[in-house]
Design a protein around this motif. Structure first.
Motif, short mmCIF file in Angstrom:
data_model
loop_
_atom_site.label_atom_id
_atom_site.label_comp_id
_atom_site.label_asym_id
_atom_site.label_seq_id
_atom_site.Cartn_x
_atom_site.Cartn_y
_atom_site.Cartn_z
N PHE A 1 1.06 -0.99 -0.15
CA PHE A 1 0.24 0.08 -0.29
C PHE A 1 0.75 1.52 0.08
N ALA A 2 1.64 1.28 -0.10
CA ALA A 2 2.97 1.92 -0.60
C ALA A 2 3.26 3.09 -1.80
N GLY A 3 1.69 2.73 -2.29
CA GLY A 3 1.12 3.83 -3.41
C GLY A 3 1.36 3.48 -5.66
N PRO A 4 1.27 4.17 -6.14
CA PRO A 4 1.47 4.20 -7.59
C PRO A 4 3.02 4.25 -8.28
N VAL A 5 3.67 4.82 -7.10
CA VAL A 5 4.98 4.93 -7.57
C VAL A 5 5.87 3.68 -7.11
N ALA A 6 5.68 2.92 -5.98
CA ALA A 6 6.40 1.85 -5.28
C ALA A 6 5.83 0.56 -6.35
N ALA A 7 4.69 1.00 -6.30
CA ALA A 7 3.76 -0.42 -7.11
C ALA A 7 4.77 -0.56 -8.73
N ILE A 8 5.03 1.21 -9.30
CA ILE A 8 5.46 1.16 -10.91
C ILE A 8 6.69 0.10 -10.86
N ALA A 9 8.06 0.87 -9.88
CA ALA A 9 8.96 0.05 -9.84
C ALA A 9 9.05 -1.52 -9.03
N ALA A 10 7.93 -1.82 -8.59
CA ALA A 10 8.26 -3.16 -7.58
C ALA A 10 7.61 -4.44 -9.44
N GLY A 11 6.75 -3.97 -10.21
CA GLY A 11 6.50 -4.21 -11.67
C GLY A 11 7.27 -4.09 -12.57
N LEU A 12 8.39 -3.15 -12.06
CA LEU A 12 9.51 -3.66 -13.39
C LEU A 12 10.47 -4.15 -13.01
N GLU A 13 10.78 -4.06 -11.68
CA GLU A 13 11.75 -4.90 -11.17
C GLU A 13 11.36 -6.56 -11.28
N ALA A 14 10.04 -6.51 -11.25
CA ALA A 14 9.85 -7.99 -11.12
C ALA A 14 10.50 -9.13 -12.47
N VAL A 15 10.27 -8.72 -13.67
CA VAL A 15 11.17 -9.30 -14.68
C VAL A 15 12.43 -9.14 -14.91
N SER A 16 13.19 -9.66 -15.03
CA SER A 16 15.23 -9.07 -16.25
C SER A 16 14.75 -8.71 -17.40
N VAL A 17 14.13 -8.71 -18.29
CA VAL A 17 14.35 -8.54 -19.39
C VAL A 17 13.22 -7.18 -19.99
N HIS A 18 13.20 -6.55 -20.50
CA HIS A 18 12.45 -5.53 -20.83
C HIS A 18 11.62 -5.53 -22.38
N ALA A 19 10.49 -4.93 -22.19
CA ALA A 19 10.06 -3.90 -23.45
C ALA A 19 10.78 -3.17 -24.13
N PRO A 20 11.08 -2.89 -25.06
CA PRO A 20 10.73 -0.81 -25.22
C PRO A 20 9.74 -0.22 -24.58
N LEU A 21 8.97 -0.36 -24.27
CA LEU A 21 8.05 0.59 -24.02
C LEU A 21 6.62 -0.59 -22.71
N THR A 22 6.48 0.21 -22.08
CA THR A 22 5.50 -0.06 -20.75
C THR A 22 4.70 0.24 -20.77
N LEU A 23 3.40 -0.36 -19.97
CA LEU A 23 1.65 -0.51 -20.09
C LEU A 23 1.43 -0.32 -18.92
N VAL A 24 1.21 1.28 -18.72
CA VAL A 24 1.08 1.31 -16.64
C VAL A 24 -0.78 1.24 -16.87
N LEU A 25 -1.22 0.46 -16.11
CA LEU A 25 -2.79 0.45 -15.65
C LEU A 25 -3.42 -0.18 -15.25
N ALA A 26 -3.76 1.07 -14.26
CA ALA A 26 -4.56 0.90 -13.29
C ALA A 26 -5.46 -0.38 -13.13
N CYS A 27 -5.85 -1.28 -12.07
CA CYS A 27 -6.80 -3.02 -12.75
C CYS A 27 -7.98 -2.44 -12.06
#
Length: 208
Positions: free
Chosen positions: A71-97
């Motif tokens: 519950f640290a907020g969307p920025v912390a959540a985005i960081a966690a999402g980015l850190e959850a994978v080791s290889v990244h596509a050029p773009l990232t969709l950020v989408l609220a559920c």
């Protein structure tokens, strides 16, 4: 010309105005809001759902993550999402559920991004998008949790905030995105609609 993208879906809010329920489990048109969000990201290379309360409800290909602290907020959540994978596509969709029509809204963004790339075909692939495309509703309000970001720019912005503040907890999306040069994409307010209070839940979701 569609640029490959990953998806970071944010599902970990407190839903305080809805009594703390798991609002991603609410249904619209017979399907949970979480399932709508996952469906909206069907074309993503990798899909990360951050903070799901019911991880068992997710398809096997979806990566689960959790912001630290919870519950640290969307920025912390985005960081966690980015850190959850080791290889990244050029773009990232950020989408609220908690969006009611994320499939149609995301399609608008992807189409707009493709059009920008075609217009900028003489430049390098992501230059035409600058730092990404962000939905803007009928009233001119940006929807930062309905956006396609250039992954490198988004990661740099996260690390800049972390370095300056020492923490991502409670950081506003406005602060995170301040250095980014984003292309605004008109998306009808009806497609940007989210469930953030009891009135919206009553109007936009299926009866219990």
């Amino acid at each position: 010309m569609h640029q490959p993208y990953d998806a970071v879906l944010l599902a970990g809010g407190r839903a305080a105005r809805l009594g703390g329920i798991d609002k991603t489990a609410l249904r619209a048109r017979g399907t949970t809001l979480l399932d709508h969000a996952v469906a909206a990201a069907a074309s993503a290379v990798r899909v990360v759902v951050v903070g799901p309360r019911d991880a068992d409800a997710l398809p096997p290909r979806v990566v689960r993550a959790r912001e630290d602290p919870p519950f640290a907020g969307p920025v912390a959540a985005i960081a966690a999402g980015l850190e959850a994978v080791s290889v990244h596509a050029p773009l990232t969709l950020v989408l609220a559920c908690d969006l009611v029509h994320p499939e149609a809204a995301t399609a608008r963004l992807v189409e707009a991004a493709a059009a920008r790339l075609i217009e900028a075909a003489s430049a390098t692939a992501t230059d035409g998008l600058r730092d990404g495309v962000v939905a803007v509703d009928d009233d001119g309000r940006r929807q930062p949790l309905l956006a396609l970001y250039r992954t490198a720019a988004l990661r740099d912005a996260v690390e800049s905030v972390r370095a300056d503040a020492g923490t991502l907890a409670g950081t506003s999306m406005r602060r995170l995105l301040a250095p980014l040069d984003l292309v605004e994409v008109a998306v009808p307010s009806a497609l940007c609609a989210d469930v953030d209070d009891p009135d919206a839940a009553a109007r936009l979701t299926d009866p219990a």
